[in-house]
Scaffold this active site. Structure first.
Site, PDB file in Angstrom:
ATOM      1  N   HIS A 112      21.028 -24.554 -25.591  1.00 48.33           N
ATOM      2  CA  HIS A 112      21.477 -24.009 -24.085  1.00 48.33           C
ATOM      3  C   HIS A 112      20.364 -23.832 -23.228  1.00 48.33           C
ATOM      4  O   HIS A 112      20.545 -23.955 -21.665  1.00 48.33           O
ATOM      5  CB  HIS A 112      22.371 -23.143 -24.003  1.00 48.33           C
ATOM      6  CG  HIS A 112      21.875 -21.518 -24.213  1.00 48.33           C
ATOM      7  ND1 HIS A 112      21.757 -20.768 -25.451  1.00 48.33           N
ATOM      8  CD2 HIS A 112      21.418 -20.802 -23.357  1.00 48.33           C
ATOM      9  CE1 HIS A 112      21.179 -19.696 -24.951  1.00 48.33           C
ATOM     10  NE2 HIS A 112      21.051 -19.633 -23.726  1.00 48.33           N
ATOM     11  N   ASP A 142      22.826 -23.963 -31.695  1.00 51.02           N
ATOM     12  CA  ASP A 142      22.141 -23.666 -30.389  1.00 51.02           C
ATOM     13  C   ASP A 142      20.413 -23.514 -30.544  1.00 51.02           C
ATOM     14  O   ASP A 142      19.939 -22.517 -30.265  1.00 51.02           O
ATOM     15  CB  ASP A 142      22.586 -22.110 -30.121  1.00 51.02           C
ATOM     16  CG  ASP A 142      21.973 -21.984 -28.385  1.00 51.02           C
ATOM     17  OD1 ASP A 142      21.769 -23.017 -27.864  1.00 51.02           O
ATOM     18  OD2 ASP A 142      22.507 -20.814 -27.885  1.00 51.02           O
ATOM     19  N   SER A 217      16.500 -15.995 -23.502  1.00 54.80           N
ATOM     20  CA  SER A 217      16.958 -16.897 -24.371  1.00 54.80           C
ATOM     21  C   SER A 217      15.785 -17.752 -25.264  1.00 54.80           C
ATOM     22  O   SER A 217      15.244 -18.355 -24.266  1.00 54.80           O
ATOM     23  CB  SER A 217      18.178 -17.945 -23.848  1.00 54.80           C
ATOM     24  OG  SER A 217      19.242 -17.249 -23.759  1.00 54.80           O
TER      25      SER A 217
END
Length: 470
Positions: A112, A142, A217
């Site tokens: 993402h 992911d 992230s």
């Protein structure tokens, strides 16, 4: 409570019980000694941070986004502009983190972080920036692997064994929260094998209480040996900030994903089992004579599948894979994915109150029927739809049950007749004008006809929908 897919943040050089592990032999580290004096409590994580800081990078992704006109969809303006509305495009940038795991510049991050990006840059801790390209990405787990486009050797963060991680272990999280620069936070492993954290088919996370904020992230979750045990990916949060409940993708899955990327595979394939599994509830556990609710209950086995060949039968419960306990169906999928395509999984199965061992050969989902993917054209309700013949492989790619058969909608072009009648990807075309649609060839032939009324039946998420069009 919303789930925010960020990562973990961390203040630099925090004093907490555990840097003790940096000052004692490896054998003593295995004893996981709790600090017992003030001197031990004053030890620092600084040596460990210095050891790994150069391997954690910032990832800058730039993407072009089309902004639809406020008049889009208005019949008058569509006629005036010939159905070509004056939309505009603009660039958007996002910031995340990544970890160098290969000396040639192989970087792993979250999908993402880079999804839809046209330009990706990687910035090292020393301030240098490099262009990078995507080698492999997968929305469902992911994860994404990048390659720094530079001919030099990079420091790497060694991959640890996430199966050796225990609840209560001290960990550090490193990333770039809010774009303020590389930041370190400390915490413990709060839980293992967490599922139902987000949408998707991957449900096996390490939970930690290390602070997580936007920008982390793709960053690193490391143990006290300086090994990567997870890629920070998501948090539970009401307002987007850290509440001490963060999640990381285990390093053993990261290892399999990176190996797939380095092999040149165009996709990350999960092993095809050919069976469906349900969670074991307390009532089911009692009925099956299990001591507690755990494992994956076999609910269906496809004929001729690897599951059938291995001897799996409905009503059995898979308790372990290669000697490692299976907590729930998501954990079973994770265990098989880490074994990988071409491997062999030894399953511990409970049936009739007795445990037995089965051997499951792991391979890719087969394309039992040629997909024959084609775009439907002409003057018919399906014009603008891309369709394909279903097979276990196509079903796996579309995240549909492996038992699905027939013709499936893969893509629907915007503004097409297919879009206007409401067709959606993953719709299965069952019948058209009274004729069963078994293949894309049959659908294309029927769509080329010109009846006065179109009678269509589709299946969507297990429900049949019938519609009529003129």
């Amino acid at each position: 409570m919303p789930i925010v897919r960020f990562s973990l943040a961390l203040p630099l050089a925090l004093p907490l019980a555990l840097a003790l592990a940096l000052a004692v032999p490896a054998a003593a580290q295995q004893q996981q000694v709790v600090p017992g004096s003030r001197a031990e409590m004053q030890l620092s994580f600084a040596p460990l941070v210095r050891q790994v800081s150069n391997t954690v990078v910032n990832v800058y992704a730039e993407r072009v986004v089309e902004r639809r006109s406020i008049f889009d969809g208005d019949p008058f303006f569509e006629e005036f502009f010939g159905q070509r509305m004056p939309n505009r495009s603009e660039k958007q940038s996002s910031l995340g983190s990544g970890v160098i795991v290969g000396t040639s510049g192989i970087v792993v991050t979250n999908n993402h972080v880079i999804e839809g990006a046209s330009d990706i840059k990687v910035a090292l801790a020393d301030g240098r920036e490099f262009e990078s390209k995507v080698v492999l990405k997968d929305e469902r787990v992911d994860l994404a692997v990048l390659k720094i486009e530079a001919k030099e050797t990079f420091e790497t963060l060694p991959l640890g064994d996430s199966d050796a991680v225990q609840v209560g272990d001290l960990v550090l999280a490193i990333g770039n929260p809010f774009g303020v620069g590389q930041t370190v936070t400390s915490g413990i492993v709060s839980a293992l094998a967490r599922n139902q954290v987000r949408n998707g088919d991957f449900g096996f996370f390490i939970q930690t209480d290390a602070a997580i904020n936007p920008g982390n992230s793709g960053g690193a979750l490391i143990d006290m040996n300086g090994h990567l045990i997870g890629i920070n990916t998501a948090i539970f949060s009401r307002g987007g900030g850290s509440n001490g409940v963060g999640f990381a993708i285990p390093s053993n899955l990261v290892r399999s994903f990176v190996a797939s990327a380095e092999s040149g595979s165009p996709s990350f394939d999960r092993p095809f089992v050919g069976a469906t599994f349900d969670a074991v509830t307390s009532d089911v556990a009692e009925a099956l004579g299990l001591s507690r609710a755990r494992g994956a209950l076999v609910s269906r086995v496809l004929p001729g599948s690897p599951a059938e060949k291995a001897g799996l039968k409905p009503g059995q419960v898979v308790l372990a894979v290669n000697g490692v306990e299976v907590e729930h169906p998501d954990a079973l999928g994770y265990r098989l994915a880490t074994v990988g395509i071409g491997g062999t999984a030894h399953l511990t199965v409970s049936a009739g109150g007795k445990a037995q061992e089965l051997t499951l050969a792991l391979d890719r989902a087969p394309e039992t029927t040629p997909r024959d993917e084609r775009l439907i054209e002409g003057r018919n309700p399906f014009a603008g739809a891309v369709v394909a013949n279903l097979s276990p492989r196509v079903a796996e790619e579309l995240r549909m049950p492996a038992s699905s058969v027939g013709v499936v909608v893969v893509e629907v072009n915007r503004g097409s007749p297919a879009a206007r009648i409401g067709l959606q990807p993953r719709d299965i075309v069952v019948e058209l004008n009274g004729t069963q649609v078994a293949t894309t060839e049959i659908l294309a032939r029927l769509a080329a006809e010109n009846p006065s009324i179109w009678r269509v039946e589709i299946e969507r998420d297990g429900q049949r929908i019938r519609q009529f069009f003129r």
